[in-house]
Each structure stands twice: as structure tokens, then as C-alpha cells.
Design a protein around this motif. Structure first.
Motif, PDB file in Angstrom:
ATOM      1  N   ALA A  81       0.834  -1.209   0.000  1.00 27.09           N
ATOM      2  CA  ALA A  81       0.000   0.000   0.000  1.00 27.09           C
ATOM      3  C   ALA A  81       0.865   1.254   0.000  1.00 27.09           C
ATOM      4  O   ALA A  81       0.607   2.220  -0.734  1.00 27.09           O
ATOM      5  CB  ALA A  81      -0.934  -0.013   1.205  1.00 27.09           C
ATOM      6  N   LEU A  82       1.910   1.249   0.820  1.00 27.34           N
ATOM      7  CA  LEU A  82       2.810   2.401   0.882  1.00 27.34           C
ATOM      8  C   LEU A  82       3.617   2.559  -0.401  1.00 27.34           C
ATOM      9  O   LEU A  82       3.957   3.674  -0.799  1.00 27.34           O
ATOM     10  CB  LEU A  82       3.747   2.262   2.085  1.00 27.34           C
ATOM     11  N   ALA A  83       3.909   1.443  -1.052  1.00 30.71           N
ATOM     12  CA  ALA A  83       4.701   1.486  -2.288  1.00 30.71           C
ATOM     13  C   ALA A  83       3.956   2.149  -3.435  1.00 30.71           C
ATOM     14  O   ALA A  83       4.559   2.506  -4.452  1.00 30.71           O
ATOM     15  CB  ALA A  83       5.120   0.079  -2.690  1.00 30.71           C
ATOM     16  N   GLN A  84       2.647   2.344  -3.295  1.00 33.16           N
ATOM     17  CA  GLN A  84       1.882   2.998  -4.358  1.00 33.16           C
ATOM     18  C   GLN A  84       2.251   4.474  -4.504  1.00 33.16           C
ATOM     19  O   GLN A  84       2.045   5.068  -5.547  1.00 33.16           O
ATOM     20  CB  GLN A  84       0.381   2.859  -4.091  1.00 33.16           C
ATOM     21  N   ASP A  85       2.775   5.071  -3.430  1.00 29.85           N
ATOM     22  CA  ASP A  85       3.137   6.491  -3.496  1.00 29.85           C
ATOM     23  C   ASP A  85       4.329   6.728  -2.572  1.00 29.85           C
ATOM     24  O   ASP A  85       4.191   6.727  -1.357  1.00 29.85           O
ATOM     25  CB  ASP A  85       1.963   7.372  -3.088  1.00 29.85           C
ATOM     26  N   ASP A  86       5.496   6.922  -3.158  1.00 30.11           N
ATOM     27  CA  ASP A  86       6.701   7.101  -2.353  1.00 30.11           C
ATOM     28  C   ASP A  86       6.628   8.334  -1.466  1.00 30.11           C
ATOM     29  O   ASP A  86       7.210   8.363  -0.380  1.00 30.11           O
ATOM     30  CB  ASP A  86       7.932   7.203  -3.261  1.00 30.11           C
ATOM     31  N   TYR A  87       5.939   9.374  -1.918  1.00 29.33           N
ATOM     32  CA  TYR A  87       5.856  10.580  -1.103  1.00 29.33           C
ATOM     33  C   TYR A  87       5.191  10.260   0.233  1.00 29.33           C
ATOM     34  O   TYR A  87       5.668  10.665   1.300  1.00 29.33           O
ATOM     35  CB  TYR A  87       5.068  11.667  -1.830  1.00 29.33           C
ATOM     36  N   THR A  88       4.094   9.517   0.176  1.00 29.93           N
ATOM     37  CA  THR A  88       3.401   9.119   1.407  1.00 29.93           C
ATOM     38  C   THR A  88       4.290   8.218   2.257  1.00 29.93           C
ATOM     39  O   THR A  88       4.399   8.400   3.476  1.00 29.93           O
ATOM     40  CB  THR A  88       2.093   8.386   1.074  1.00 29.93           C
ATOM     41  N   ALA A  89       4.930   7.250   1.626  1.00 32.10           N
ATOM     42  CA  ALA A  89       5.758   6.295   2.365  1.00 32.10           C
ATOM     43  C   ALA A  89       6.880   6.975   3.131  1.00 32.10           C
ATOM     44  O   ALA A  89       7.210   6.578   4.255  1.00 32.10           O
ATOM     45  CB  ALA A  89       6.335   5.259   1.402  1.00 32.10           C
ATOM     46  N   TYR A  90       7.448   8.044   2.550  1.00 34.87           N
ATOM     47  CA  TYR A  90       8.615   8.655   3.169  1.00 34.87           C
ATOM     48  C   TYR A  90       8.290   9.870   4.036  1.00 34.87           C
ATOM     49  O   TYR A  90       9.207  10.493   4.569  1.00 34.87           O
ATOM     50  CB  TYR A  90       9.654   8.991   2.103  1.00 34.87           C
ATOM     51  N   ILE A  91       7.017  10.201   4.200  1.00 42.66           N
ATOM     52  CA  ILE A  91       6.657  11.161   5.245  1.00 42.66           C
ATOM     53  C   ILE A  91       5.933  10.462   6.391  1.00 42.66           C
ATOM     54  O   ILE A  91       5.600  11.087   7.387  1.00 42.66           O
ATOM     55  CB  ILE A  91       5.773  12.313   4.713  1.00 42.66           C
TER      56      ILE A  91
END
Length: 380
Positions: A81-91
Motif C-alpha cells: 500500500a505504501l509502495a503505491q506512493d513514495d511521497y506518502t511512504a517517506y513522510i
């Protein structure tokens, strides 16, 4: 000192077979029902992605199916799920989940903390939109856009020596960030102009690190803006180089960046030389040949070409002799054996038997061990 500052997301996980943490009564709840299509896990992944991307701090999901399969596979589902959007994953700063099961019905409660709020991301989006309108002009191709964004970020930011600023919001509002902030801002800006981009994480000699990967014409490249924003030594200290942009870590292959970067996840293979790509484009796209030539020169890739490269002591001696015979006042080239340059210069001038004084300036070229050399010749 090489600049790092990637902060690994803290993950706290708690599983419970029949009990769970008490949560607020206003938690968002979704029932991901099993179906004949067998899409339960996929539905969980999509709903998790949606909740993370909307910065939900407390939410509840329900799963109908084998509770053991859920408990064994939920961490992987969250990662997908997090891998769908790196911006979300890294904040995402940290998260905690519990599972509570009754028969084949399980309730998943999740708490998450983020380093950047939705309001702060809105500020980032606004600034990025304005910046892109200023630096991206009509007719620019993807290659020009990547360079424009790379240069804008490096000119805008300084590395955060306090190691406190991790987000794109921090980067844009304070002017400083660690590698994670550089990577998040690059991700936002490249995404905004339609260029496929990822955030990569791994290790460098000084610790954890993050950078970007960019896809151009179907080929992936590594792009480390943090390490392209030079630090110089002055009076025994390391400070930011004023108005200096490096391209030592600009669109590199796996082999080129692997010299001092190690990655901890699986990323797309980057095995296509950017120098060769520009040469190909220059020869096949005659209408824009001058664009690619200018781009190649701007990022210093002309020094990779044979006519600008000196590969041995013998070749160095010959070039010096020819330069003096032609009364040239300067020489500019890349010397492949950088660690031997000082000794080889002395030996080459001696062996050339020329009556001329010289002074030399040189600096590392890329991270391949070669040196970019400039020699001034004085015939007086």
C-alpha cells in the motif's frame, strides 16, 4: 563528509487474536468483504493506500477470511500500500496496528503519525506549481526538465547540518533539508511534470541515505541531488559551496553509483549510460541536436569522450609536447588515473623535454577516480 540524513521509518506492530487497543469512537470504518473474485487482500491494500495518502491518523478496516493468512501477510500488504506512493511512504513517521478476530471476521485498527500534514503538503504543492511555471518552458523535453528541476532544487536548498529537516515542506520553508527532504521535493516536482520517479533508500559510507531514480525514454537512472549539492572545506570546516552545482551523481547507472551507494530494496535496473543516450539522441534527432549538445556540455559529459580524455602517462606526455609545439596557453582534459595525476604531471613534463612553465588545477570528475585537469602554460 558525505551528506546523509535518511531517517528510517519507525514501525511499531502489535497483534492480538481476540483483543485490541481501545480506539476513539469516531474512527473511520470500512468493511472489505470477501467475494467470489477473491479480492479481499487487494481491497485491503487499496483502502490502506487511500487512508495513508489522505493522512488518516486513526482508521479501522475489516477483513473476512483466514485470520492466520491476515496476520502473516498484513505487514506485506501495508508495504504494498505504501509502495503505491513514495511521497506518502517517506513522510510516514510511524504506525501501530492491532488485529482483533472473531471466527473468520477480523478488525484491523491502525494509528499512524506523519512528518508532514495535509496542510503542509498543500503549501508544498503551491510552491512547486509556481516554481515549475517559472523554470519549465514550452517546448522543453524530459531531459531538459530533469536538469531544470535538479538545478532549481540545488540552488534553493542547503544541506541541514542539524539533521532536523526531513520533509519537502521543511526544505521549502526553511531552505534546508537532509537527503530525505531533497528526495521528497524532487519526487514532487518530477511527478508534477509527468516524469516517472522513485525514492531509493540505502547505505553510504557515513550511514543511511536516500536519493531518487528517474525514468527517461524507458530507461531508469539514479539521481542524487543531495550529493550534487557540494560541500567545500574552508578553514578546517565543511560548508556549503556557494552557487555551485555538481553533476557527479546525475542520471547514473547501477554500476556508476554502486561505487559509493548500496541499496536495501529491489529497484528497476539502471544499466543504460546517460552519456551514450545523449549521443544517440544527438545523432538521431537532428532537429534538436543542438539541444542535446548543449545539455551534454552543461552537465560535463563531453569529458567522457575520447577527444577530451587522457588515458595514460605516455598519452599525457604526447599531448603536452603537441600543446607546446602549437604554442597553446592552456590544456583542459580528464585524466583517468586521478590518484597518480600529480606524479604523472611532473613525469610527463620532464619526459616531454619542453621549455615551459606550468600551473595545474584539478578536481575529481564524477566518482570514477578520474580528475578534471586544467593546465596553464607560460612560455616566458
Amino acid at each position: 563528509m558525505r551528506k546523509t540524513g535518511w531517517k528510517v521509518t519507525a514501525v511499531a506492530v502489535l497483534l492480538a487474536a481476540s483483543i485490541g487497543l481501545n480506539m476513539k469512537s469516531d474512527l473511520f470504518s470500512v468493511f472489505a468483504s470477501a467475494s467470489e473474485r477473491g479480492g479481499t487482500i487487494d481491497q485491503l491494500e487499496e483502502e490502506l493506500a487511500s487512508q495513508f495518502q489522505s493522512r488518516s491518523e486513526h482508521f479501522t478496516l475489516q477483513y473476512k477470511g483466514d485470520k492466520h493468512k491476515l496476520s502473516d501477510g498484513l505487514q506485506n500488504t501495508i508495504n504494498l500500500a505504501l509502495a503505491q506512493d513514495d511521497y506518502t511512504a517517506y513522510i510516514l513517521d510511524s504506525y501501530l496496528y492491532t488485529i482483533r478476530s472473531w471466527g473468520n471476521l477480523s478488525t484491523i485498527k491502525l494509528e499512524a503519525r506523519y512528518r508532514e500534514t495535509t496542510e503542509q503538503t498543500a503549501v508544498v504543492d503551491e510552491i512547486v506549481t509556481k516554481a515549475i511555471a517559472q523554470i519549465i518552458t514550452p517546448g522543453m523535453n524530459e531531459h531538459q526538465k530533469v536538469k531544470a528541476i535538479h538545478d532549481w532544487i540545488i540552488e534553493k536548498l542547503q544541506y541541514d547540518e542539524t539533521l532536523k529537516h526531513y520533509t519537502a515542506y521543511d526544505a521549502l520553508t526553511t531552505g534546508t533539508a537532509v537527503c530525505q527532504g531533497y528526495s521528497l521535493l524532487a519526487y514532487k516536482m518530477l511527478k508534477a511534470v509527468g516524469i516517472p520517479v522513485l525514492i531509493a533508500e540505502g547505505k553510504v559510507k557515513t550511514g543511511d541515505h536516500a536519493w531518487n531514480m528517474v525514468q527517461l525514454n524507458g530507461d531508469w537512472y539514479h539521481l542524487d541531488l543531495t550529493w550534487d549539492d557540494p560541500i567545500v572545506k574552508q578553514a578546517g570546516t565543511e560548508t556549503q559551496a556557494a552557487s555551485t552545482i555538481s553533476y557527479n551523481y546525475y542520471l547514473k547507472t547501477d554500476d556508476e553509483i554502486h561505487v559509493d551507494h548500496q541499496w536495501v530494496k529491489t529497484y528497476p535496473t539502471a544499466n543504460h549510460s546517460y552519456s551514450e543516450e545523449l549521443k544517440k539522441l544527438e545523432s538521431t534527432d537532428s532537429a534538436k541536436a543542438s539541444v542535446y549538445e548543449k545539455l551534454k556540455t552543461a552537465i560535463g559529459l563531453q569529458w567522457t569522450e575520447p577527444e577530451h580524455t587522457v588515458a595514460s602517462l605516455v598519452e599525457l606526455e604526447q599531448d603536452i609536447r603537441e600543446a607546446v609545439m602549437e604554442q597553446q596557453t592552456s590544456m583542459h582534459f580528464r585524466y583517468l588515473h586521478g590518484s597518480q595525476l600529480a606524479a604523472d604531471l611532473t613525469a610527463a613534463f620532464k619526459a616531454a623535454h619542453v621549455s615551459v612553465r606550468y600551473s595545474a588545477r584539478y578536481e575529481p570528475y564524477s566518482n570514477d577516480g578520474s580528475m578534471l585537469v586544467q593546465i596553464q602554460l607560460d612560455y616566458q
